[in-house]
Design an enzyme around this catalytic site. Sequence first.
Site, short mmCIF file in Angstrom:
data_model
loop_
_atom_site.label_atom_id
_atom_site.label_comp_id
_atom_site.label_asym_id
_atom_site.label_seq_id
_atom_site.Cartn_x
_atom_site.Cartn_y
_atom_site.Cartn_z
N GLU A 11 6.68 5.60 1.31
CA GLU A 11 5.72 6.33 0.48
C GLU A 11 5.23 7.63 1.14
OE1 GLU A 11 3.73 2.64 -2.03
OE2 GLU A 11 3.12 2.93 0.04
N ASP A 196 7.70 -1.29 -10.66
CA ASP A 196 7.91 -2.60 -11.30
C ASP A 196 6.87 -2.80 -12.39
OD1 ASP A 196 5.53 -4.42 -10.15
OD2 ASP A 196 6.21 -3.06 -8.58
#
Length: 228
Positions: A11, A196
């Site tokens: 990230e 997700d």
Amino acid sequence: MIGIIGALEEEVNLIKNELTDKKDLFISGSIYTVGKLFNKEVVITKCGVGKVFSAIAAEVMALKFNVECIINTGVAGALSENLSVNDLAIASSVVQHDMDTSPLGDPKGLISGINVINFDADENLIKKLEKVAKELNVNYEKGVIATGDQFISDKAKKEEIKNSFNAIACEMEGGAIGHVAFVNRIPFIVIRTISDNANGDAKVDFPKFLTLATRTLYRLTKRFLELY
Ligand code: ADE
């Protein structure tokens, strides 16, 4: 100086690689990399997963680096039906969905003492990010992002969080960073691409789509910093 916090290596790495004049500092268990991007001073850290690690990072950014704003970058599970993998969730505010003193008569999510449930992200930073999303053609939704020390991979839990807080996405750091930013009076923004759907498929989808989602996250964050 602008502060950037992400939980995972994936990230923060791509944007960290763009910094010039880099210097690493080791503080409270994490590496803080200071450098320059688009002629702006930036400090970036991979803080680790969850509310405690991210709160430590935000406090270090506030007290040691005197940052003028905090950007939380990362991926999130979608709660809203308008969001799919690789889309962008922009926090209008963040909540801590696992904060619960309701047996004492408080509403769920209330942070006792300061009596806040939703920590508002900075309006100007949000506007900038919306502009970037449009420019890069990334589908986005702005709304409440719900944070807790849980990876959500269950339909019932997902619905509970979504309905309790009218939340569009869930993750594990933004609410803590918003809390620390609030008490230190520092503007913050949460930039989260979807990895997700926080349902039964999430444990398969998360590792599968992490690279795709963090690549989009990087493109958005880089352009955001350029326009900052
Ligand atoms: N970050 C990305 N997906 C997540 C999920 N399903 N739950 C919590 N944090 C996440």
